[in-house]
Design an enzyme around this catalytic site. Structure first.
Site, mmCIF file in Angstrom:
data_model
loop_
_atom_site.group_PDB
_atom_site.id
_atom_site.type_symbol
_atom_site.label_atom_id
_atom_site.label_comp_id
_atom_site.label_asym_id
_atom_site.label_seq_id
_atom_site.Cartn_x
_atom_site.Cartn_y
_atom_site.Cartn_z
ATOM 1 N N ASP A 68 -2.549 -4.846 0.483
ATOM 2 C CA ASP A 68 -2.200 -6.130 1.107
ATOM 3 C C ASP A 68 -2.892 -6.354 2.451
ATOM 4 O OD1 ASP A 68 -0.619 -4.264 2.440
ATOM 5 O OD2 ASP A 68 1.287 -5.270 2.050
ATOM 6 N N MET A 125 0.832 -1.211 0.000
ATOM 7 C CA MET A 125 0.000 0.000 0.000
ATOM 8 C C MET A 125 0.870 1.267 0.000
ATOM 9 S SD MET A 125 -2.587 -1.328 2.956
ATOM 10 C CE MET A 125 -3.695 0.069 2.851
ATOM 11 N N HIS A 126 0.203 2.399 -0.105
ATOM 12 C CA HIS A 126 0.775 3.740 0.156
ATOM 13 C C HIS A 126 1.824 4.242 -0.835
ATOM 14 C CE1 HIS A 126 -1.078 3.157 4.053
ATOM 15 N NE2 HIS A 126 -0.236 2.204 4.386
HETATM 16 C C1 XUL Z 1 0.141 -0.968 5.727
HETATM 17 C C2 XUL Z 1 1.531 -1.040 5.199
HETATM 18 C C3 XUL Z 1 2.075 -2.332 4.745
HETATM 19 C C4 XUL Z 1 2.568 -2.175 3.336
HETATM 20 C C5 XUL Z 1 3.670 -3.175 3.008
HETATM 21 O O1 XUL Z 1 -0.213 0.304 6.151
HETATM 22 O O2 XUL Z 1 2.233 -0.070 5.155
HETATM 23 O O3 XUL Z 1 1.152 -3.345 4.814
HETATM 24 O O4 XUL Z 1 1.493 -2.247 2.478
HETATM 25 O O5 XUL Z 1 3.319 -4.443 2.920
#
Ligand code: XUL
Length: 478
Positions: free
Chosen positions: A217, A58-59
């Site tokens: 994820d 994410m992000h």
């Molecule tokens: C959720 C997060 C992680 C990333 C890396 O906030 O930062 O789950 O998606 O897997």
């Protein structure tokens, strides 16, 4: 299902302190290889694939030009460089107002922060940007040609009005981000497009196969573990560590210590607390100090299993050694990109077993911080399911049960996020009526682990000491 760009297994470039970047073209190449291999090994006829699901880290900020070419490497989820930019934006927008609109505070991890950093430090790149997307949605673009995302993953951009499940025109205009740069928004099981002829050629999928919106994820992983109803909570240790609870409504933490995001089911939200360097703490130890005395001899055993064997030589509590896992700053509960990792309590008598056990315990303490906030906010916790690489280690599972002081469950299918994306695609293909119905049918508990009273009591005591470490060290980190 296509699980994309998960930083759990791939390395990232770190061209500056606390920076983290990956090239989206690498994800697309890896995806083509993985899908081809999956089709080959499973012997599944591509014509029998009803729908493709997507998930990924994410992000991240993927920035594309007018020809949909990547402008610069993606700045990914754990990158910490944009603290000044997001602090400035939060002050200008109003920190409280931001939590009310986005349901979350301004944090370095969120996509908006990375965009603000690019504008400030790379104006020549900023000028070229015509669209922005999240990591898995770049793969969707390569697969289908469509710019689309889902509300769960979009929640982690800080550009979404999480309670209303729509882009926030207020935040976009305050940040100076043209709304036309953003992908179209969908619920996670909605169909956003179909595999193009070109992508079919590259992956072996059948042209025209529908592609569902999917989820980031964490939300997809939660679906894969059956975390869809209030009261059900998961703890996933991958690179990061996440404590995730499904909720009926957006549950706001006024302190912003938990993330409040849309869940991958319509009309459902979730909260989650994040430890930045959970599995990463152990991987860091393995990479820097080796995986056991015999690490120079390749005996074919999983290095993490060897590390766990070493840790098991130390008694619970690691004879007073504590690890604080802030190798990439920290999110929950400190929201402090300047926090740093540390070992405390070392004596000349301690050795590797104590240090490794302290890492396993310290990560579990850090995850317990999220449970403490759940308690404060009266978020119910009825069942706890463990997932991610951390759940594969019997020792780490037991440590978690002891530290949380609760029975924990394992589910049959380990690949939470990928499995969740497949479930969401199954709902999109009308195989099930809802993700809840799908989870009833497709998620099974395989094991239950109860706390061991003596070590649980000791670790609960140690958790109280652990809580005092960050406040004591904070001024040194600054
Ligand atoms: C959720 C997060 C992680 C990333 C890396 O906030 O930062 O789950 O998606 O897997």
């Amino acid at each position: 299902m296509v699980s994309v760009g998960a930083a759990d297994h791939a390395d990232f470039a770190s061209p500056g302190p606390g920076w983290a970047e990956q090239n989206p073209r690498d994800w697309w190449r890896a995806c083509q290889l993985a899908v081809r291999k999956m089709l080959q090994q499973s012997q599944v006829d591509p014509a029998h694939i009803a729908c493709v699901g997507l998930t990924g880290q994410m992000h991240g900020a993927v920035v594309l030009d007018a020809k949909k070419e990547v402008v610069r490497p993606a700045i990914i989820w754990c990158d910490q460089r944009g603290d000044d930019e997001i602090q400035h934006f939060s002050r200008q927008f109003g920190a409280e107002r931001l939590i009310r609109v986005a349901c979350n505070p301004g944090l370095t991890n969120f996509t908006l922060t990375k965009l603000l950093w690019i504008r400030q430090h790379e104006p020549q790149n900023w000028e070229r940007i015509r669209s922005i997307m999240l990591p898995k949605d770049y793969i969707r673009l390569c697969l289908t040609g469509d710019a689309a995302t889902d509300v769960a993953d979009a929640s982690g951009t800080l550009l979404l009005e999480v309670a209303k499940r729509q882009w926030s025109s207020e935040i976009l205009s305050a940040a100076g981000i043209p709304p036309e740069w953003l992908p179209a928004l969908f619920e996670s099981s909605a169909i956003t497009g179909a595999v193009s002829a070109e992508a079919a050629e590259l992956t072996g999928l059948k042209p025209g196969t529908p592609v569902a919106a999917g989820a980031g994820d964490q939300a997809a992983g939660a679906v894969g573990m059956g975390i869809v109803r209030p009261g059900s909570v998961s703890v996933t240790i991958g690179t990061s560590g996440v404590v995730f609870a499904a909720t009926e409504r957006p549950a706001l933490d006024p302190g912003g210590r938990l993330h409040t995001f849309c869940h991958a089911l319509p009309n459902r939200w979730h909260v989650m607390g994040v430890t930045q360097a959970a599995g990463l703490s152990l991987r860091w130890f393995r990479d820097r100090f080796g995986a056991g005395e015999d690490h120079l001899n390749d005996d074919g055993r999983d290095p993490y299993a060897r590390l766990a064997d070493e840790a098991a030589q130390s008694p619970p509590g690691a004879e007073g050694v504590f690890w604080v896992p802030y190798l990439m700053g920290e999110r929950t509960p400190h929201l402090d990109p300047k926090a740093r990792g540390a070992w405390l309590g070392l004596l000349a008598t301690h050795g590797r077993p104590h240090m490794i056990r302290s890492i396993l315990e310290g990560v579990a303490f850090s995850l317990k911080d999220s449970f403490s906030i759940f308690e404060e906010l009266k978020i119910p916790v009825e069942t706890i399911r463990l997932g991610g690489g951390g759940a594969r280690s019997p020792l780490w599972r037991q440590i978690q049960a002891d530290v949380y002081g609760r029975e924990v469950e394992l589910v049959v299918t380990e690949e939470g996020a990928a499995y969740g994306a497949a479930i969401l695609a199954g709902v999109g293909a009308n195989h099930w009526n809802s993700a809840e119905e799908a989870c009833e049918a497709a998620v099974r508990v395989s094991k239950r682990i109860a706390p061991v009273p003596a070590s649980a009591a000791l670790l609960q005591q140690n958790y109280k000491l652990y809580r005092r470490i960050y406040p004591a060290l904070r001024s040194i980190f600054q």
